[in-house]
Design an enzyme around this catalytic site. Structure first.
Site, short mmCIF file in Angstrom:
data_model
loop_
_atom_site.label_atom_id
_atom_site.label_comp_id
_atom_site.label_asym_id
_atom_site.label_seq_id
_atom_site.Cartn_x
_atom_site.Cartn_y
_atom_site.Cartn_z
N GLU A 88 -22.75 -19.45 36.77
CA GLU A 88 -24.49 -18.91 37.05
C GLU A 88 -25.16 -20.34 36.33
O GLU A 88 -26.53 -20.21 36.39
CB GLU A 88 -24.74 -17.81 36.31
N CYS B 7 -22.58 -13.23 34.90
CA CYS B 7 -21.60 -13.47 34.51
C CYS B 7 -20.11 -13.01 35.26
O CYS B 7 -18.90 -13.02 34.75
CB CYS B 7 -21.19 -12.74 32.89
N HIS C 52 -15.92 -8.44 28.82
CA HIS C 52 -16.93 -9.50 28.89
C HIS C 52 -17.59 -9.29 27.59
O HIS C 52 -17.90 -8.10 27.21
CB HIS C 52 -17.72 -9.40 30.16
#
Length: 508
Positions: free
Chosen positions: A132, A166, A301
């Site tokens: 990103e 993400c 994550h």
């Protein structure tokens, strides 16, 4: 540019094989395998069957050579002691100077992986980048990485960049596996690259930054195989974290909403995953509920480490609500007061959060804590965060401990896109096995982190100011000493008057 050279003879041999239409494409991979020193031989995949155990054969992790200690940031920002170290669960945060950008991070991690595994550059048939960190609205990071393949003559490589906060690394991994299990597969490896530079404006969010990249080699007969059909995915439209200002590196963040979205996505993905695996079990003649106990390890994550500990408790809460009354009483003693609650009503319920975080502490220590080593010492790597956690897990356990286990993995990207999937670890942990080689390849992770330079909070802030100053600038050479980088690191050498970027590599 310094590149790993591939002999012309090898290229011509590969071209002759590709031109031989009498040879099934899936047979190309084993032939190339014979030349590798660290990747085990893959079986010949028949055209009428699935390639077996497609997954992660090898991986490489890169992080910056400098960090700032969170205790120093606490003092510098004049906040109470423990706000970052205890409240966020972070001890250190890696950061990049202007000399490094997303292209250089990915160049470094790809070249390190290829040099370590000794995979021929012409044996890669797909390369996809999840990121990103956008520095060009048109030109993909993948196109820059093709510079590494130039001397091999290999331009026949599918894949491009994938972007959603993400989540891009996981989307790229799924795409690589899907390609390998499709009629498009030509028998070569896939490579997945995920990396980001996570920076925030001065304020409460800045200590949740970080930087890094992970490259993964994907193929059949993998020691970490993606379990087919076991992906639970949840996507919806929400503005919890986004980057609408293309003139700035910094995101717009609604922190409280983002945590709620993370939990909601976790709930939904876990429900979908459980439904799918229970259906598989039922078809095989077994009927029972899937619970967190069926994951030997669970990775997440990791925007910040404290969120992960809460998330494991959240999964236990899911199991609790779906259990029978008898099971709730026998397996979840002391938690009976939370019967009858609905998941969607508890995202801000501190009593639920505290109770299940405490109840799941032993499970957290056994299944998840080891995976947070890199995140604790380097911070949030966005798309590569989950896979940095995977590398940490491998680095903290022996091949014998991991063999035969199921690793649950939750990937989240704001906006939002999320998936919960699982990796099955191979049973063979013998010396020289693919699993043993994979574990050994990341065993130096703690030593590598310890070798970084500690920067002061003032030095860190100065670098952040420099990044702001040079962002979107042209016709400049980044300030800094290249000797401060790890040996073998690619770096930004110059941005010319047409915004074209030139890179060089610090010698090994």
């Amino acid at each position: 540019m310094q590149r790993l050279l591939s002999p012309l003879k090898r290229l011509l041999q590969m071209q002759r094989v590709l031109q031989d239409t009498s040879l099934p494409a899936a047979q190309l991979l084993p032939a190339a395998h014979q030349r590798f020193s660290t990747i085990s031989a893959a079986p010949v995949a028949r055209t009428d069957t699935w390639p077996k155990d497609v997954g992660i054969l090898a991986l490489e992790v890169y992080f910056p050579a400098q960090y700032v200690d969170q205790t120093d940031l606490e003092k510098y920002n004049k906040v109470e002691a423990g706000k970052y170290t205890v409240g966020l669960g972070q001890t250190q945060m890696g950061f990049c100077s202007v000399q490094e950008d997303i292209n250089s991070l990915c160049l470094t991690v790809v070249q390190r992986l290829m040099e370590r595994t000794k995979v021929p550059w012409d044996a890669v048939g797909r390369l996809e980048v999840g990121t990103e960190t956008i520095i060009d609205k048109s030109k993909a990071v993948k196109t820059v990485l093709m510079e590494l393949f130039q001397d091999s003559g290999n331009t026949d490589i599918e894949g491009i960049d994938t972007t959603n906060a993400c989540y891009g690394g996981t989307a790229s991994l799924f795409n690589a596996a899907n390609w390998m299990e499709s009629s498009s597969w030509d028998g070569r490896y896939a490579m997945v690259v995920c990396g980001d530079i996570a920076v925030y404006a001065s304020g409460s969010a800045r200590p949740t930054g970080g930087a890094g990249a992970v490259a993964m080699l994907v193929g059949p007969e993998a020691p970490l195989a993606l379990e087919r059909g076991l992906r639970g995915t949840h996507m919806e439209n929400v503005y919890d974290f986004y980057k609408p200002d293309l003139a700035s590196e910094y995101p717009m963040v609604d922190g409280k909403l983002s945590v709620q979205c993370y939990f909601r996505a976790l709930d939904r993905c876990y429900a979908f995953y459980r439904q799918k695996i229970q259906n598989q079990w039922k078809q095989a003649g077994t009927e029972r509920p899937f619970t967190l106990e069926d994951f030997q390890y669970m990775i997440f994550h990791t925007p910040f480490c404290k969120l992960v500990q809460k998330s494991l408790g959240r999964l236990m809460f899911n199991d609790f609500l779906s259990a029978s009354s008898d099971t709730q009483s026998s397996h979840y003693k002391g938690l009976e007061a939370f019967r009858g609650l609905k998941l969607e009503d508890t995202y801000t319920n501190r009593d639920v959060e505290s109770a299940f975080q405490k109840a799941s502490l032993d499970m957290f220590n056994k299944k998840t804590k080891a995976s947070l080593y890199l995140s604790t010492h380097n911070g949030n790597m966005y798309t590569s965060s989950l896979y940095g956690c995977l590398a940490s897990l491998l680095s903290q356990h022996s091949a014998q401990e991991l063999a035969g286990s199921r690793i649950g993995a939750f990937s989240y990207g704001s906006g939002m896109a999320a998936s919960l999937f699982s990796l099955r670890v191979s049973q063979d942990a013998s010396p020289g096995s693919p699993l043993q080689k994979l574990v050994s390849s990341v065993s130096d992770l703690p030593n590598r982190l310890a070798s970084r330079k500690r920067a002061s909070a003032e030095e860190f802030t100065e670098v952040m100011d420099q990044r702001e100053h040079f962002y979107r600038k042209m016709n400049f050479s980044p300030p800094g000493d290249t000797n401060s980088l790890f040996p073998g690191t690619w770096y930004l050498e110059r941005v010319d008057e047409m915004y074209r970027r030139k890179y060089a590599r610090r010698p090994l």
